[in-house]
Structure formats: C-alpha cells, structure tokens
Design a protein around this motif. Structure first.
Motif, PDB file in Angstrom:
ATOM      1  N   GLU A 172       0.826  -1.205   0.000  1.00 49.42           N
ATOM      2  CA  GLU A 172       0.000   0.000   0.000  1.00 49.42           C
ATOM      3  C   GLU A 172       0.865   1.262   0.000  1.00 49.42           C
ATOM      4  O   GLU A 172       1.855   1.347   0.727  1.00 49.42           O
ATOM      5  N   HIS A 173       0.477   2.230  -0.830  1.00 48.03           N
ATOM      6  CA  HIS A 173       1.251   3.459  -0.992  1.00 48.03           C
ATOM      7  C   HIS A 173       0.277   4.622  -1.166  1.00 48.03           C
ATOM      8  O   HIS A 173      -0.747   4.491  -1.838  1.00 48.03           O
ATOM      9  N   PRO A 174       0.606   5.774  -0.568  1.00 47.80           N
ATOM     10  CA  PRO A 174      -0.363   6.874  -0.586  1.00 47.80           C
ATOM     11  C   PRO A 174      -0.518   7.553  -1.933  1.00 47.80           C
ATOM     12  O   PRO A 174      -1.591   8.061  -2.242  1.00 47.80           O
ATOM     13  N   TYR A 175       0.554   7.555  -2.749  1.00 47.88           N
ATOM     14  CA  TYR A 175       0.531   8.329  -3.993  1.00 47.88           C
ATOM     15  C   TYR A 175       0.669   7.393  -5.177  1.00 47.88           C
ATOM     16  O   TYR A 175       1.704   6.740  -5.360  1.00 47.88           O
ATOM     17  N   GLY A 176      -0.379   7.318  -6.002  1.00 49.70           N
ATOM     18  CA  GLY A 176      -0.350   6.414  -7.140  1.00 49.70           C
ATOM     19  C   GLY A 176       0.747   6.714  -8.123  1.00 49.70           C
ATOM     20  O   GLY A 176       1.288   5.815  -8.764  1.00 49.70           O
ATOM     21  N   GLY A 177       1.112   7.997  -8.252  1.00 49.28           N
ATOM     22  CA  GLY A 177       2.156   8.379  -9.187  1.00 49.28           C
ATOM     23  C   GLY A 177       3.531   7.877  -8.813  1.00 49.28           C
ATOM     24  O   GLY A 177       4.457   7.940  -9.629  1.00 49.28           O
ATOM     25  N   SER A 178       3.696   7.366  -7.584  1.00 44.10           N
ATOM     26  CA  SER A 178       4.978   6.766  -7.202  1.00 44.10           C
ATOM     27  C   SER A 178       5.096   5.342  -7.725  1.00 44.10           C
ATOM     28  O   SER A 178       6.149   4.726  -7.561  1.00 44.10           O
ATOM     29  N   GLY A 180       4.058   2.804  -6.539  1.00 44.55           N
ATOM     30  CA  GLY A 180       4.246   1.872  -5.441  1.00 44.55           C
ATOM     31  C   GLY A 180       5.597   1.932  -4.778  1.00 44.55           C
ATOM     32  O   GLY A 180       5.844   1.207  -3.802  1.00 44.55           O
ATOM     33  N   TYR A 181       6.492   2.797  -5.247  1.00 42.39           N
ATOM     34  CA  TYR A 181       7.858   2.818  -4.714  1.00 42.39           C
ATOM     35  C   TYR A 181       8.005   3.677  -3.457  1.00 42.39           C
ATOM     36  O   TYR A 181       9.098   3.736  -2.897  1.00 42.39           O
ATOM     37  N   GLN A 182       6.953   4.350  -3.032  1.00 42.28           N
ATOM     38  CA  GLN A 182       6.983   5.046  -1.742  1.00 42.28           C
ATOM     39  C   GLN A 182       5.922   4.396  -0.859  1.00 42.28           C
ATOM     40  O   GLN A 182       4.750   4.764  -0.872  1.00 42.28           O
ATOM     41  N   VAL A 183       6.364   3.413  -0.105  1.00 44.97           N
ATOM     42  CA  VAL A 183       5.465   2.488   0.578  1.00 44.97           C
ATOM     43  C   VAL A 183       4.977   3.088   1.891  1.00 44.97           C
ATOM     44  O   VAL A 183       5.762   3.570   2.705  1.00 44.97           O
ATOM     45  N   GLY A 184       3.664   3.024   2.099  1.00 45.36           N
ATOM     46  CA  GLY A 184       3.086   3.478   3.358  1.00 45.36           C
ATOM     47  C   GLY A 184       2.789   2.350   4.313  1.00 45.36           C
ATOM     48  O   GLY A 184       2.701   2.558   5.518  1.00 45.36           O
ATOM     49  N   ASP A 225       5.195  11.094   4.564  1.00 44.69           N
ATOM     50  CA  ASP A 225       3.797  11.412   4.877  1.00 44.69           C
ATOM     51  C   ASP A 225       3.559  11.333   6.380  1.00 44.69           C
ATOM     52  O   ASP A 225       4.045  10.408   7.046  1.00 44.69           O
ATOM     53  N   PRO A 226       2.772  12.251   6.935  1.00 47.47           N
ATOM     54  CA  PRO A 226       2.604  12.308   8.392  1.00 47.47           C
ATOM     55  C   PRO A 226       2.073  11.024   9.017  1.00 47.47           C
ATOM     56  O   PRO A 226       2.400  10.708  10.162  1.00 47.47           O
ATOM     57  N   PHE A 227       1.246  10.252   8.292  1.00 49.96           N
ATOM     58  CA  PHE A 227       0.650   9.048   8.875  1.00 49.96           C
ATOM     59  C   PHE A 227       1.601   7.871   8.905  1.00 49.96           C
ATOM     60  O   PHE A 227       1.331   6.853   9.560  1.00 49.96           O
ATOM     61  N   ALA A 228       2.735   7.989   8.198  1.00 56.47           N
ATOM     62  CA  ALA A 228       3.607   6.843   7.962  1.00 56.47           C
ATOM     63  C   ALA A 228       4.656   6.702   9.075  1.00 56.47           C
ATOM     64  O   ALA A 228       4.447   7.114  10.216  1.00 56.47           O
ATOM     65  N   LEU A 229       5.806   6.127   8.765  1.00 48.58           N
ATOM     66  CA  LEU A 229       6.758   5.681   9.778  1.00 48.58           C
ATOM     67  C   LEU A 229       7.647   6.789  10.338  1.00 48.58           C
ATOM     68  O   LEU A 229       8.275   6.596  11.381  1.00 48.58           O
ATOM     69  N   GLY A 230       7.735   7.920   9.668  1.00 53.08           N
ATOM     70  CA  GLY A 230       8.664   8.964  10.073  1.00 53.08           C
ATOM     71  C   GLY A 230       8.400   9.497  11.475  1.00 53.08           C
ATOM     72  O   GLY A 230       7.243   9.769  11.828  1.00 53.08           O
TER      73      GLY A 230
END
Length: 613
Positions: A172-178, A180-184, A225-230
């Motif tokens: 699952e990834h927040p931005y479709g334009g990635s 899938g390479y920026q995984v949430g 992204d604020p909801f993710a692991l950071g």
C-alpha cells in the motif's frame, strides 16, 4: 504473544474469536502516551489509552473493534508532539487517499497451488528458463481488481510464453504516481485493487496457469507522509538517527536505520510475510545500490565514512545477507533479485562465501549499453559497436537478469520503439533488439507494452495501447516475443548454462563494417539436439547475402528463428529453412556456411539432427 512467533503475529491488530473485540499491539518505545482510536470511538482518540510494556510495546483491547474496523494510533511523542499514525504492522489499509489501517481476520482463502509450491522447492531455478513480464497492475487494465485481472493477465502472459509475472510494488502506498515505490504499509496489499484474499486469488490463479509471481519490494526508503513511519514516537525510530544518513536525497524520503535490530526484524518480517502469506515466488529488491553506499547521491560533506574510512554501508551489507538467508530458509525455492547498478562484488555469491546472497542481479550495464547502441543512427553504429558486445565479457560474473523495465519507458526516455532511429525499419529494429535480449546469457525481463512495441511512454493512469495489436507491425513484434519464449524454453542452449562460461562462445564479434555479430549458445550436452544454437545479428539497414560465418559442426543447420520473416511483418528475406556448411574454415572454425542476413534482424540456427554431421 511470544517472541518465537513471527513479528506479524506479535504486533498489529488481532481480532479475538467470536465477538470479544480486538487486541492491539504497537512498538513505540520512546512515546509518552499512545491511544488507539477509530470507527469504534467515532475517531475521538481519548477512550482507549494503551499500556506500555517493558519492551516498548503498547497494548490495548477494544471490545467494539472487529474485522473491517478502521483505526489509527494517536502517539504523543518523546518530543511532546501528538501524531496520528497508521499501524506499521497492519495487514490491510484503507483505499488511498484515506490512510487508516483496517483490522483483518485470519485469512480464510483456500489455496489450490500445493503442487506448484512442491515443484518450486525442488527446482534449480538457475538452470531453468526465466522470462519475466513486468506489470504495473493498476494500469495494465485500468479498472480491474485483483480477481478480475487474474484471467486476462494469465491468458496474455501464457500466450506470449512468459514464465513469470513481476508486479511493481502493490504494497500500500499513498501516492499512485509513485507506482508503489513510496510504501506506506509494508504488510498490506493496496486496497485500490481489492482485499488481501483477492490478491491471494490472483497469485493462486497465476500459479495454476504455470506462472511464477514476483513482487517489487522496497526496503531502501519510505515516504515522509505524516501518517507513515517517520518520527513515529517523536524520535527517528525507523529512519536513521544520523542526520547524514537519515534521508534518500534522490526521492525526498527517509532511509531505514538498518543498524537497529528492530528495524532489520521489521523489514525481514515484511519480506517473509509476502512470500509466505501470499505464496510469492520471490522478491525484486529495489534500489540496492542506494543502500550499499554511504555516499550514494551525496556530495562531499554530505556523508560520513564508516569506521575504515570507506564508503561501504556495513549495516546494509549485514542486513541484505540476513534478508536473503531468512527468505531462503523460510520459503523453499523463492528467488531474491537485486536491482544493483554498480560493480559491487559478489551480489549473487552465497553469504557463506562473503557474497550478498541474492539469486539474480539486474544487468543494468547491459541495458544501458544495448539501448545506447540501437539509438545510434545506422551509419554511426560502427562507432558504438563496443557497447553492443561489451556485456558479453562479464556475462557470467554474476547470475544476471537482462531488464528492459518500466524505468526505460518514462520521464522522457521514450519507449523501445521511439529509441530506434526513425524510419520504416523501426519494427524490425525492435524485433532484433528483443532477439538479442533473449539470446544473450541471463534471464529476461520485459515491461508491459514493450512486448508489442508500445509507442507512447507509460503513464500510471492509462494502460498500454492495446489497439496497436491491430497493426501488423506491432502484432509481428508480439509474435516474435511469443516465439522467442518458445525457443528459450525449448532449447537448453538458450538457458541451461546462463551463468557458466561454457554456455557461450563467440563466432564473430568484430564486424563493425556490417554491424554484424554472431555467437553460439551451448547447453550441457552440445552434441545433443537443442544444445547448440548459433545466433547471428545484422544491425545494419542492408540485406547481407552470402555472408560467410564459421560454425563448429559440418552438415545442415536448420533456421529456427528469423525476425525478418513475413510472419512477423518482415520482408521475408531468409535462408529457406536452413543452410549447409562447406569445408571452408572461417572465424577459427573448421567449417563455414554462407548465410543470408536480413536487414535489422536476427537469425538463429541449430544443427539439424536429420542432416549429416
């Protein structure tokens, strides 16, 4: 919960049997307070505070939560900042742009691929053909979900002779334009296409059609992204604590702290989870070079050397070795593939011998060189001849996959079709390029749309231009791919000794005047049928007649492939099914034959067992 269980059975959300609620467990060792909230409290975030254990695991039981419930964690960090976070161990997530996690019950899917898994565990994949169809699933047939796309994808891949399908990240990834390479979410299939069990059904169906399934997997970085692991608990928990190692500058993302045991366990658990829970046949590990080098994409002063004063990332090396060993132990027959773009030694060497332990490495040097060669105007190709043949000097240094991937058809690069010089022979050039890929030592990978000469660059929101298959030139390219795969699977010469020096021998590497090269592919028993194939390429715009080429055996050599054939919308110039050798030594061989080489084409020959040797 016991430490012996895998991580995904110790952390996350676990619905109790019946209607007894859900247990939540979250690792946030530096948080001041954590509350779980969601549908069950109308997202107020105050009713269900969690209790911290000595191991930094926060726990709570919510009576009103069950399968399908949406939830997040409200984390008061060590820095005093309150953040709402998705569950790092969620097995399902809301469909983007929503970002909540979803409580899931244990899977009820009934698999039907026992025979496939048993056969996979016993197969020596390094000696078997591997032709991979690379797919961005949301845009392959836009609008189709996991179950709906399964039959069409299987039909297409099987019709074109591929052995495997490789999916761009569906984590699952927040931005479709990635793409899938920026995984949430590192444990959840994207909800854009259905449920986790829907994805299981897709894999099961592909296995039932004889297709392996590989997944692009991204452990090098994660989005901010604020909801993710950071800054998950108000500290750099998942990302590196060292500011000079915290970010991946190329992508504006965070880099994982691979020196921390909990992060290594998290990532290795994710890899094993995908292979075990979804029966995947292996992972393609993205951006390995970005992990291996401390100075990757960094200028002087932006990185700190290791204890030896060099630029190798020792933590990443140890992680990758542990990762590959763990997957190979947990999933018999699974393959691990590295996207590694440098000359790092021993990428596919066993960890016991000091290697990284991957099964395959993408040969990006071959990709860059061959695309640069075919992009040259024909009159100038002699000056680029070295780029055509150089990869064959190191073809057995690692176990390679030859990729013509998604990376080569975006961002202004064009497509295979548009990279070739303009003119009436573009289709012929694509056919010859693909024949070179399929005959060159190494497994094969081709991105969707390139199997029929897609003209437009790929977009994540639109599918391939399937209507091009109504054009004879593009339909001819598709038929070439299907026939190349048939030959590849049928003739041991084309795959059995891919990683061995005995599997290849030059016939002619130096004819820059005519842009011709020729080589032999050899199987384990060269005197047996199918164990010797001569591959000859004419990359010029001229038909070449009576072209003398040395061959190792006398007798008749049957023409088994001619990419200039009329069946492929070529001009039909060829060798009338075969050639006969003459007792004329040439190219260091005892006999030779006079060949007809169509312009911008490949011709393959094999000794005719019915003819004289």
């Amino acid at each position: 919960m016991t430490a012996e269980l895998p991580l995904w059975e110790r952390q996350g959300a676990f619905p109790r049997p019946g209607a007894d609620g859900t247990d939540f467990h979250l690792w946030a060792p530096n948080a001041r307070a954590v509350t779980v909230f969601g549908d069950f409290d109308q997202w107020h975030g105050q009713a269900h505070p969690m209790t911290r254990g000595a191991d930094g695991i926060w726990s709570a039981t919510v009576a009103d939560a069950g399968p399908g419930t949406h939830y997040k964690y409200r984390v008061t960090g060590a820095d005093g900042v309150v953040r709402d976070k998705a569950d790092p161990l969620a097995r399902a997530a809301q469909c983007p742009p929503e970002t909540a996690s979803v409580v899931t019950a244990p899977s009820s899917y009934v698999w039907t691929d026992d025979e496939w898994l048993a056969r996979r565990a016993e197969t020596d994949h390094t000696a078997a053909p591997m032709a991979i169809y690379e797919v961005h699933l949301p845009s392959w047939r836009p609008g189709l979900g996991y179950r709906d796309v399964a039959r069409e994808l299987a039909d297409h891949a099987v019709a074109h002779g591929f052995t495997h399908v490789q999916l761009l990240p569906i984590t699952e990834h927040p931005y479709g334009g990635s793409w899938g390479y920026q995984v949430g979410s590192f444990f959840a299939p994207t909800a854009r296409l259905g449920t986790p069990d829907d994805f299981r059904a897709l894999v099961d169906h592909l296995h039932g059609r004889g297709l392996g399934v590989l997944l692009d997997w991204v452990p090098a970085h994660f989005p901010k992204d604020p909801f993710a692991l950071g800054r998950f608990d108000g500290t750099p928990l998942y990302e590196h604590a060292d500011p000079l190692r915290r970010e991946q500058p190329d992508w504006g993302t965070y880099a994982f702290n691979l020196g921390r045991p909990e992060i290594r366990e998290f990532l290795i658990a994710s890899a094993v989870y995908w292979c075990r829970q979804f029966h995947l046949d292996g992972l393609r590990v993205d951006a390995v070079a970005a992990m291996l080098y401390l100075d990757y994409s960094r200028e002087p002063g932006q990185w700190r050397p290791n204890a030896r004063g060099t630029h190798e990332n020792d933590e990443a090396v140890a992680f990758l070795r542990d990762l590959n060993d763990a997957v190979h132990r947990a999933v018999p027959g699974a393959v691990m593939i590295a996207e590694e773009s440098t000359a790092w030694p021993g990428v596919t060497a066993p960890t016991a011998r000091g290697g990284l332990g991957f099964d395959y490495k993408w040969n990006l040097g071959w990709m860059n060189d061959v695309l640069a060669f075919v992009a040259h105007p024909h009159a100038e190709r002699r000056r680029a001849h070295e780029r055509l043949v150089f990869s064959l000097t190191y073809a057995t240094a690692e176990r390679f996959i030859l990729p013509l991937s998604h990376d080569e058809v975006v961002h202004g690069k064009g497509t295979l079709w548009t990279r070739l010089p303009e003119g009436s022979q573009r289709a012929a050039g694509v056919r010859a390029l693909l024949a070179y890929q399929w005959s060159h030592p190494g497994a094969k990978l081709l991105f969707m749309g390139q199997e029929f000469g897609q003209r437009d660059e790929w977009s994540d929101v639109r599918g391939p231009d399937w209507d091009l298959l109504d054009d004879p030139q593009h339909a001819g390219i598709a038929r070439v791919v299907a026939d190349l795969n048939r030959l590849y699977r049928t003739y041991p010469a084309l795959h059995a000794l891919d990683g061995h020096v005995d599997g290849f021998s030059w016939l002619d590497a130096t004819d820059t005047t005519n842009s011709v090269i020729g080589f032999l592919r050899l199987g384990p028993a060269p005197s047996a049928p199918g164990h010797t194939v001569a591959c000859v390429f004419n990359f010029s715009t001229r038909d070449l007649y009576d072209y003398r080429l040395g061959l190792p055996y006398p007798g008749r050599w049957r023409e088994i492939c001619n990419t200039g054939a009329a069946d492929y919308a070529g001009l039909g110039v060829g060798n009338l099914g075969g050639v006969h050798t003459e007792p004329v030594p040439s190219h260091g061989r005892p006999v030779s034959a006079r060949l007809t080489l169509p312009a911008e084409s490949a011709v393959f020959f094999t000794p005719d067992p019915t003819g004289s040797r």
